[in-house]
Design a protein around this motif. Structure first.
Motif, PDB file in Angstrom:
ATOM      1  N   VAL A  66     -12.505   0.584  -6.195  1.00 55.91           N
ATOM      2  CA  VAL A  66     -12.492   1.416  -4.998  1.00 55.91           C
ATOM      3  C   VAL A  66     -12.869   1.105  -3.869  1.00 55.91           C
ATOM      4  O   VAL A  66     -14.077   0.418  -3.845  1.00 55.91           O
ATOM      5  CB  VAL A  66     -12.528   2.989  -5.179  1.00 55.91           C
ATOM      6  CG1 VAL A  66     -14.073   3.289  -5.313  1.00 55.91           C
ATOM      7  CG2 VAL A  66     -11.823   3.747  -4.112  1.00 55.91           C
ATOM      8  N   LEU A  67     -12.275   0.927  -2.748  1.00 58.25           N
ATOM      9  CA  LEU A  67     -12.831   0.515  -1.588  1.00 58.25           C
ATOM     10  C   LEU A  67     -12.973   1.934  -0.732  1.00 58.25           C
ATOM     11  O   LEU A  67     -12.140   2.640  -0.799  1.00 58.25           O
ATOM     12  CB  LEU A  67     -12.113  -0.422  -0.716  1.00 58.25           C
ATOM     13  CG  LEU A  67     -11.779  -1.739  -1.174  1.00 58.25           C
ATOM     14  CD1 LEU A  67     -10.911  -2.628  -0.329  1.00 58.25           C
ATOM     15  CD2 LEU A  67     -13.070  -2.481  -1.452  1.00 58.25           C
ATOM     16  N   HIS A  84       0.908  -1.429  -0.043  1.00 56.12           N
ATOM     17  CA  HIS A  84      -0.087   0.064  -0.040  1.00 56.12           C
ATOM     18  C   HIS A  84       0.866   1.231   0.035  1.00 56.12           C
ATOM     19  O   HIS A  84       2.051   1.397   0.404  1.00 56.12           O
ATOM     20  CB  HIS A  84      -1.072   0.097   1.217  1.00 56.12           C
ATOM     21  CG  HIS A  84      -0.390   0.385   2.506  1.00 56.12           C
ATOM     22  ND1 HIS A  84      -0.237   1.500   2.867  1.00 56.12           N
ATOM     23  CD2 HIS A  84       0.100  -0.450   3.447  1.00 56.12           C
ATOM     24  CE1 HIS A  84       0.390   1.590   4.321  1.00 56.12           C
ATOM     25  NE2 HIS A  84       0.857   0.500   4.367  1.00 56.12           N
ATOM     26  N   ILE A  85       0.304   2.428  -0.390  1.00 54.52           N
ATOM     27  CA  ILE A  85       0.995   3.591  -0.668  1.00 54.52           C
ATOM     28  C   ILE A  85      -0.023   4.608  -0.307  1.00 54.52           C
ATOM     29  O   ILE A  85      -1.215   4.475  -0.825  1.00 54.52           O
ATOM     30  CB  ILE A  85       1.682   3.602  -1.767  1.00 54.52           C
ATOM     31  CG1 ILE A  85       2.613   5.083  -1.516  1.00 54.52           C
ATOM     32  CG2 ILE A  85       1.037   4.075  -3.021  1.00 54.52           C
ATOM     33  CD1 ILE A  85       3.578   5.244  -2.811  1.00 54.52           C
ATOM     34  N   ALA A  86       0.001   5.836   0.653  1.00 57.21           N
ATOM     35  CA  ALA A  86      -0.918   6.706   0.904  1.00 57.21           C
ATOM     36  C   ALA A  86      -0.590   7.857   0.070  1.00 57.21           C
ATOM     37  O   ALA A  86       0.620   8.248  -0.101  1.00 57.21           O
ATOM     38  CB  ALA A  86      -0.922   6.963   2.192  1.00 57.21           C
ATOM     39  N   TYR A  87      -1.560   8.580  -0.316  1.00 57.72           N
ATOM     40  CA  TYR A  87      -1.334   9.872  -1.191  1.00 57.72           C
ATOM     41  C   TYR A  87      -2.577  10.589  -1.162  1.00 57.72           C
ATOM     42  O   TYR A  87      -3.693  10.176  -0.792  1.00 57.72           O
ATOM     43  CB  TYR A  87      -1.242   9.375  -2.466  1.00 57.72           C
ATOM     44  CG  TYR A  87      -2.109   8.616  -3.211  1.00 57.72           C
ATOM     45  CD1 TYR A  87      -3.119   9.460  -4.028  1.00 57.72           C
ATOM     46  CD2 TYR A  87      -2.287   7.444  -3.249  1.00 57.72           C
ATOM     47  CE1 TYR A  87      -4.347   8.586  -4.469  1.00 57.72           C
ATOM     48  CE2 TYR A  87      -3.204   6.499  -3.744  1.00 57.72           C
ATOM     49  CZ  TYR A  87      -4.332   7.390  -4.545  1.00 57.72           C
ATOM     50  OH  TYR A  87      -5.265   6.507  -5.130  1.00 57.72           O
ATOM     51  N   VAL A 105      -3.686   0.314  -2.929  1.00 59.51           N
ATOM     52  CA  VAL A 105      -3.404  -1.227  -2.274  1.00 59.51           C
ATOM     53  C   VAL A 105      -3.467  -2.088  -3.312  1.00 59.51           C
ATOM     54  O   VAL A 105      -4.041  -2.226  -4.474  1.00 59.51           O
ATOM     55  CB  VAL A 105      -4.308  -1.561  -0.948  1.00 59.51           C
ATOM     56  CG1 VAL A 105      -4.332  -0.569   0.007  1.00 59.51           C
ATOM     57  CG2 VAL A 105      -5.800  -1.638  -1.407  1.00 59.51           C
ATOM     58  N   SER A 106      -2.663  -3.230  -3.214  1.00 60.07           N
ATOM     59  CA  SER A 106      -2.817  -4.433  -3.896  1.00 60.07           C
ATOM     60  C   SER A 106      -4.001  -5.174  -3.708  1.00 60.07           C
ATOM     61  O   SER A 106      -4.498  -5.197  -2.521  1.00 60.07           O
ATOM     62  CB  SER A 106      -1.641  -5.163  -3.815  1.00 60.07           C
ATOM     63  OG  SER A 106      -1.489  -5.895  -2.419  1.00 60.07           O
ATOM     64  N   TRP A 150     -14.430  -7.363  -1.811  1.00 57.18           N
ATOM     65  CA  TRP A 150     -12.945  -6.862  -1.662  1.00 57.18           C
ATOM     66  C   TRP A 150     -12.445  -6.803  -2.998  1.00 57.18           C
ATOM     67  O   TRP A 150     -12.741  -7.184  -4.035  1.00 57.18           O
ATOM     68  CB  TRP A 150     -12.264  -7.904  -1.004  1.00 57.18           C
ATOM     69  CG  TRP A 150     -12.280  -7.814   0.605  1.00 57.18           C
ATOM     70  CD1 TRP A 150     -12.745  -8.792   1.302  1.00 57.18           C
ATOM     71  CD2 TRP A 150     -12.091  -6.707   1.424  1.00 57.18           C
ATOM     72  NE1 TRP A 150     -12.824  -8.375   2.729  1.00 57.18           N
ATOM     73  CE2 TRP A 150     -12.346  -7.100   2.687  1.00 57.18           C
ATOM     74  CE3 TRP A 150     -11.553  -5.599   1.047  1.00 57.18           C
ATOM     75  CZ2 TRP A 150     -12.396  -6.102   3.819  1.00 57.18           C
ATOM     76  CZ3 TRP A 150     -11.593  -4.419   2.128  1.00 57.18           C
ATOM     77  CH2 TRP A 150     -11.967  -5.069   3.581  1.00 57.18           C
ATOM     78  N   LEU A 151     -11.000  -5.955  -3.444  1.00 58.06           N
ATOM     79  CA  LEU A 151     -10.525  -6.222  -4.439  1.00 58.06           C
ATOM     80  C   LEU A 151     -10.097  -7.385  -5.047  1.00 58.06           C
ATOM     81  O   LEU A 151     -10.136  -8.500  -4.214  1.00 58.06           O
ATOM     82  CB  LEU A 151      -9.325  -5.309  -4.505  1.00 58.06           C
ATOM     83  CG  LEU A 151      -9.570  -3.823  -4.068  1.00 58.06           C
ATOM     84  CD1 LEU A 151      -8.203  -3.011  -3.869  1.00 58.06           C
ATOM     85  CD2 LEU A 151     -10.203  -3.092  -5.058  1.00 58.06           C
TER      86      LEU A 151
END
Length: 94
Positions: A56-57, A4-7, A25-26, A42-43
């Motif tokens: 999108v979640l 995951h990466i936040a932005y 997120v993966s 879920w994805l």
């Protein structure tokens, strides 16, 4: 393994733009959490295929406060950031 990466991101809603901190997120991310989404799904690996619109979640708080807790948002589109990035709302909690 999950990643995951936040932005910072903007979600365009009928009541105006909403500035949020998003996380990319993966699809395996949900397996790590060990919980089920309140609505939707879920994805999945198929959400990461290049050229696919994606999914999108959304957090429970965003669903309740910004989308007024409406169940019918599952499967609808949200404009996130640039106009070309439309994602299907899959529900979920985080």
């Amino acid at each position: 393994m999950a990643a995951h990466i936040a932005y910072p991101e903007t979600i365009h809603l009928p009541q105006g733009p909403r500035h949020v901190i998003g996380e990319m997120v993966s699809w395996q991310f949900a397996q790590v959490l060990g919980v089920e989404p309140a609505l939707g799904r879920w994805l999945q690996a198929s959400d990461e295929v290049p050229g696919v619109p994606g999914a999108v979640l959304i957090s429970h708080r965003f669903w309740q406060n910004d989308l007024r807790g409406r169940d019918e948002v599952v499967g609808t589109s949200l404009r996130i950031g640039a106009a070309s990035r439309i994602r299907k709302a899959g529900g979920g909690s985080s």
